[in-house]
Motif scaffolding. Structure first.
Motif, PDB file in Angstrom:
ATOM      1  N   ILE A 144      57.865  44.530  33.712  1.00  0.00           N
ATOM      2  CA  ILE A 144      56.942  43.409  33.855  1.00  0.00           C
ATOM      3  C   ILE A 144      57.754  42.130  33.974  1.00  0.00           C
ATOM      4  N   GLY A 145      57.433  41.361  35.005  1.00  0.00           N
ATOM      5  CA  GLY A 145      58.082  40.076  35.213  1.00  0.00           C
ATOM      6  C   GLY A 145      57.045  38.964  35.210  1.00  0.00           C
ATOM      7  N   VAL A 146      57.246  37.985  34.352  1.00  0.00           N
ATOM      8  CA  VAL A 146      56.343  36.842  34.280  1.00  0.00           C
ATOM      9  C   VAL A 146      57.042  35.667  34.948  1.00  0.00           C
ATOM     10  N   LEU A 147      56.541  35.286  36.124  1.00  0.00           N
ATOM     11  CA  LEU A 147      57.160  34.206  36.873  1.00  0.00           C
ATOM     12  C   LEU A 147      56.842  32.859  36.254  1.00  0.00           C
ATOM     13  N   LYS A 148      57.867  32.038  36.121  1.00  0.00           N
ATOM     14  CA  LYS A 148      57.700  30.684  35.591  1.00  0.00           C
ATOM     15  C   LYS A 148      57.467  29.681  36.716  1.00  0.00           C
ATOM     16  N   ILE A 149      57.767  30.089  37.942  1.00  0.00           N
ATOM     17  CA  ILE A 149      57.615  29.216  39.101  1.00  0.00           C
ATOM     18  C   ILE A 149      56.134  28.954  39.321  1.00  0.00           C
ATOM     19  N   LEU A 180      55.505  45.079  37.779  1.00  0.00           N
ATOM     20  CA  LEU A 180      54.364  44.181  37.793  1.00  0.00           C
ATOM     21  C   LEU A 180      54.883  42.754  37.680  1.00  0.00           C
ATOM     22  N   TYR A 181      54.452  41.899  38.602  1.00  0.00           N
ATOM     23  CA  TYR A 181      54.777  40.475  38.530  1.00  0.00           C
ATOM     24  C   TYR A 181      53.505  39.704  38.230  1.00  0.00           C
ATOM     25  N   GLU A 182      53.562  38.865  37.196  1.00  0.00           N
ATOM     26  CA  GLU A 182      52.444  37.986  36.860  1.00  0.00           C
ATOM     27  C   GLU A 182      52.821  36.561  37.242  1.00  0.00           C
ATOM     28  N   PHE A 183      51.890  35.855  37.862  1.00  0.00           N
ATOM     29  CA  PHE A 183      52.135  34.451  38.190  1.00  0.00           C
ATOM     30  C   PHE A 183      50.818  33.705  38.233  1.00  0.00           C
ATOM     31  N   ASN A 184      50.905  32.392  38.083  1.00  0.00           N
ATOM     32  CA  ASN A 184      49.697  31.565  38.108  1.00  0.00           C
ATOM     33  C   ASN A 184      49.373  31.126  39.518  1.00  0.00           C
ATOM     34  N   ALA A 208      57.172  50.756  42.948  1.00  0.00           N
ATOM     35  CA  ALA A 208      55.923  50.179  43.464  1.00  0.00           C
ATOM     36  C   ALA A 208      55.804  48.792  42.834  1.00  0.00           C
ATOM     37  N   THR A 209      55.033  47.917  43.478  1.00  0.00           N
ATOM     38  CA  THR A 209      54.875  46.562  42.967  1.00  0.00           C
ATOM     39  C   THR A 209      53.405  46.185  42.881  1.00  0.00           C
ATOM     40  N   ALA A 210      53.020  45.700  41.704  1.00  0.00           N
ATOM     41  CA  ALA A 210      51.695  45.108  41.515  1.00  0.00           C
ATOM     42  C   ALA A 210      51.902  43.618  41.276  1.00  0.00           C
ATOM     43  N   LEU A 211      51.171  42.803  42.014  1.00  0.00           N
ATOM     44  CA  LEU A 211      51.236  41.349  41.871  1.00  0.00           C
ATOM     45  C   LEU A 211      49.924  40.892  41.251  1.00  0.00           C
ATOM     46  N   VAL A 212      50.005  40.200  40.120  1.00  0.00           N
ATOM     47  CA  VAL A 212      48.804  39.824  39.384  1.00  0.00           C
ATOM     48  C   VAL A 212      48.685  38.311  39.301  1.00  0.00           C
ATOM     49  N   SER A 213      47.586  37.808  39.846  1.00  0.00           N
ATOM     50  CA  SER A 213      47.276  36.381  39.758  1.00  0.00           C
ATOM     51  C   SER A 213      45.766  36.218  39.791  1.00  0.00           C
ATOM     52  N   LYS A 214      45.272  35.332  38.968  1.00  0.00           N
ATOM     53  CA  LYS A 214      43.833  35.037  38.976  1.00  0.00           C
ATOM     54  C   LYS A 214      43.497  33.955  40.003  1.00  0.00           C
ATOM     55  N   ASN A 215      44.527  33.406  40.657  1.00  0.00           N
ATOM     56  CA  ASN A 215      44.332  32.344  41.634  1.00  0.00           C
ATOM     57  C   ASN A 215      44.020  32.936  43.003  1.00  0.00           C
ATOM     58  N   LYS A 216      42.815  32.713  43.505  1.00  0.00           N
ATOM     59  CA  LYS A 216      42.386  33.312  44.780  1.00  0.00           C
ATOM     60  C   LYS A 216      43.239  32.865  45.953  1.00  0.00           C
ATOM     61  N   GLU A 217      43.632  31.592  45.979  1.00  0.00           N
ATOM     62  CA  GLU A 217      44.445  31.082  47.092  1.00  0.00           C
ATOM     63  C   GLU A 217      45.809  31.774  47.122  1.00  0.00           C
ATOM     64  N   SER A 218      46.414  31.942  45.955  1.00  0.00           N
ATOM     65  CA  SER A 218      47.701  32.644  45.882  1.00  0.00           C
ATOM     66  C   SER A 218      47.565  34.073  46.374  1.00  0.00           C
ATOM     67  N   ASN A 219      46.493  34.741  45.986  1.00  0.00           N
ATOM     68  CA  ASN A 219      46.279  36.125  46.403  1.00  0.00           C
ATOM     69  C   ASN A 219      46.076  36.238  47.909  1.00  0.00           C
ATOM     70  N   LYS A 261      50.495  46.077  45.911  1.00  0.00           N
ATOM     71  CA  LYS A 261      49.075  45.789  45.816  1.00  0.00           C
ATOM     72  C   LYS A 261      48.875  44.523  44.981  1.00  0.00           C
ATOM     73  N   VAL A 262      47.884  43.727  45.351  1.00  0.00           N
ATOM     74  CA  VAL A 262      47.575  42.481  44.659  1.00  0.00           C
ATOM     75  C   VAL A 262      46.350  42.694  43.767  1.00  0.00           C
ATOM     76  N   PHE A 263      46.421  42.171  42.542  1.00  0.00           N
ATOM     77  CA  PHE A 263      45.343  42.318  41.562  1.00  0.00           C
ATOM     78  C   PHE A 263      45.022  40.970  40.921  1.00  0.00           C
ATOM     79  N   THR A 264      43.807  40.860  40.424  1.00  0.00           N
ATOM     80  CA  THR A 264      43.448  39.725  39.578  1.00  0.00           C
ATOM     81  C   THR A 264      43.362  40.164  38.114  1.00  0.00           C
TER      82      THR A 264
END
Length: 122
Positions: free
Chosen positions: A17-22, A50-54, A77-88, A105-108
């Motif tokens: 799990i990687g939590v992006l600070k950017i 899994l990468y989490e970012f805002n 495999a990579t899962a990208l998690v962001s609740k921001n619709k524009e980023s997704n 795959k992209v997830f919220t």
């Protein structure tokens, strides 16, 4: 956790799990730091990741090309998690345009992302 790194990594239940600070933009220098830190944490082993970012509004061309060439090393495999619709939307467009070496795959929802990644644990 190193505050000079653009991401904090940890391994939990066989998933990296990687939590992006950017917050806004990802350039090639940041991406190279991310890959270097990820490979250091993984110690030669491959993981579903899994990468989490805002908010991620921009990934420059050099960074996108680097992602396609190098950044999947050691990733199953990579899962990208962001609740921001524009980023997704941006991430989904990049995934659609570029061939990926591993499933991406992209997830919220982080729970759904982890469930999807579990099928790739070796």
């Amino acid at each position: 956790m190193d505050k000079n790194q653009p991401v904090d990594f940890f391994i939990e239940d066989g998933i990296l799990i990687g939590v992006l600070k950017i917050q806004q933009s990802l350039d090639i220098d940041s991406l190279k730091k991310i890959v270097k830190e990820r490979l250091k944490v993984c110690k030669g082993k491959s993981y579903p990741t899994l990468y989490e970012f805002n908010i991620l509004e921009h990934i420059n061309k050099d960074a996108r090309e680097y992602m396609n060439r190098v950044s999947s090393e050691g990733i199953l495999a990579t899962a990208l998690v962001s609740k921001n619709k524009e980023s997704n939307i941006i991430i989904n467009a990049i995934i659609a345009i570029n061939n990926q070496d591993v499933p991406v795959k992209v997830f919220t929802d982080k729970t759904k992302a982890i469930k999807w990644l579990k099928q790739f644990i070796k």
